[in-house]
Design an enzyme around this catalytic site. Structure first.
Site, mmCIF file in Angstrom:
data_model
loop_
_atom_site.group_PDB
_atom_site.id
_atom_site.type_symbol
_atom_site.label_atom_id
_atom_site.label_comp_id
_atom_site.label_asym_id
_atom_site.label_seq_id
_atom_site.Cartn_x
_atom_site.Cartn_y
_atom_site.Cartn_z
ATOM 1 N N SER A 126 0.869 -1.166 0.000
ATOM 2 C CA SER A 126 0.000 0.000 0.000
ATOM 3 C C SER A 126 0.907 1.216 0.000
ATOM 4 C CB SER A 126 -0.908 -0.007 1.241
ATOM 5 O OG SER A 126 -1.776 1.106 1.241
ATOM 6 N N PRO A 127 1.233 1.732 -1.182
ATOM 7 C CA PRO A 127 2.197 2.841 -1.240
ATOM 8 C C PRO A 127 1.594 4.136 -0.710
ATOM 9 C CG PRO A 127 1.265 2.432 -3.410
ATOM 10 C CD PRO A 127 0.743 1.343 -2.507
ATOM 11 N N ASP B 287 -2.729 -1.645 -3.249
ATOM 12 C CA ASP B 287 -3.869 -0.929 -2.672
ATOM 13 C C ASP B 287 -3.684 0.564 -2.900
ATOM 14 O OD1 ASP B 287 -5.900 0.064 -0.887
ATOM 15 O OD2 ASP B 287 -4.394 0.155 0.713
#
Length: 334
Positions: free
Chosen positions: A40-41, A83
């Site tokens: 999830s960056p 995400d």
């Protein structure tokens, strides 16, 4: 490709956490060695956050800078799950398309396959953005993230029976008294509902809408951060999210990698599911605090000391004494 592999900040039974630039660390992993990259960056938000998000205009190109290396390290049966939260364009109530541009370019330019799109619904998310939802009341609250499941080939490893969900109340009643609820026959839609429809398979196949509340409030990680006055990572995703995909797309002993690990929720999920894992994070304070997820509860008295040791340059390489690593990292790096 780099041959330099730094010492991990800490090592657990199944994994290792590394400090540094994610692209450089990815470059040190062997080709075709990873079963799942899940991350999830930092999102492309309008306001800069303490965890280092990029501006919207630069975000897509920045994120795609990791695409070639992610594809290289994945096995042919491997998956890439990302995400991405939604965002608005600056100053106007119009949605940004950045997360869809990321998807399209990953497929068009880097030849990833879109295995399936998922949507993570967070029912506990507060109404946002404030300007359009709370103040002017012209938009509904933003509570769904897009989660792209990508692969190198048409047939990545996957087994949806490992992520079954509880049957609905109606289905439970049907299983008890099938004759009262339906008659096996072909429906007008063309679907043939046979007698097997009433078979109890131990749960239902999940949909691609994942309803998972992000309402962590009393985990050991949060309690100990508060107790020791340690900064909590402000953008954590719930452990149930990576756990779903780790169960779905890998087997025990497979290797899971998170390139933007933050408080290392992914590593902890992989640890509990007996998957090997590697995590990358550029902020040492977040890595140091993430050790609270892995320490046994009875080590509370030493936890603060361990945290401060991890913050010092000379302390990298901590091996949790009760959890010696079960695999040789040399199998996965150059």
């Amino acid at each position: 490709m780099s041959n330099i592999w730094p010492a991990p900040v800490y090592t657990t039974k199944y994994g290792q956490s590394y400090l540094g630039d994610s692209l450089h660390l990815l470059n040190s992993l062997a080709s075709n060695s990873v079963d799942l990259v899940i991350t999830s960056p930092p999102f492309a938000l309008q306001r800069k956050k303490s965890y280092g998000n990029e501006d919207q205009d630069l975000y897509v190109d920045w994120l795609l800078g990791f695409a070639s290396e992610i594809k290289r390290v994945l096995k042919d049966t491997g998956s890439f799950v990302i995400d991405l939260g939604g965002a608005y364009q600056k100053g106007i109530p119009v949605r940004s398309l950045y997360n869809y541009r990321v998807l399209i370019r990953l497929c068009d330019e880097y030849e990833f396959k879109l295995a399936q799109e998922f949507f993570w619904f967070n029912p506990s998310k507060l109404p946002s953005p404030i300007e359009w939802v709370n103040k002017k009341k012209i938009r509904a609250k933003d509570s769904v993230n897009t989660v792209w499941w990508l692969s190198k080939t048409n047939q990545p490893q996957a087994n949806v029976t490992k992520v079954k969900v509880e049957y609905s109340d109606r289905m439970k009643k049907l299983l008890k008294k099938a004759d009262e609820f339906y008659t096996p026959k072909e429906r007008p839609s063309g679907h043939n509902i046979s007698e097997r429809f009433a078979k109890d398979n131990g749960g239902a196949i999940p949909s691609n809408l994942l309803e998972i509340a992000n309402s962590e409030s009393n985990s050991q990680y949060l309690r100990w951060c508060k107790e020791f006055n340690v900064k909590v990572h402000p953008a954590r995703f719930p452990q149930r999210l990576p756990s779903f995909f780790i169960n779905f797309l890998t087997e025990p002993g497979n290797l899971v990698v998170d390139i933007f690990s933050g408080s290392n929720t992914t590593g902890h999920a992989a640890e509990e599911l007996s998957r090997k894992w590697i995590s990358f994070e550029k902020e040492k304070q977040y890595i140091a605090a993430s050790i609270f997820r892995f320490l046994p509860q009875e080590s509370f008295g030493q936890a603060e000391t361990i945290y401060h040791q991890l913050l010092t340059e000379e302390s990298s390489g901590l091996i949790l004494p009760q959890n010696r690593l079960l695999f040789e990292l040399n199998n996965y790096c150059f």
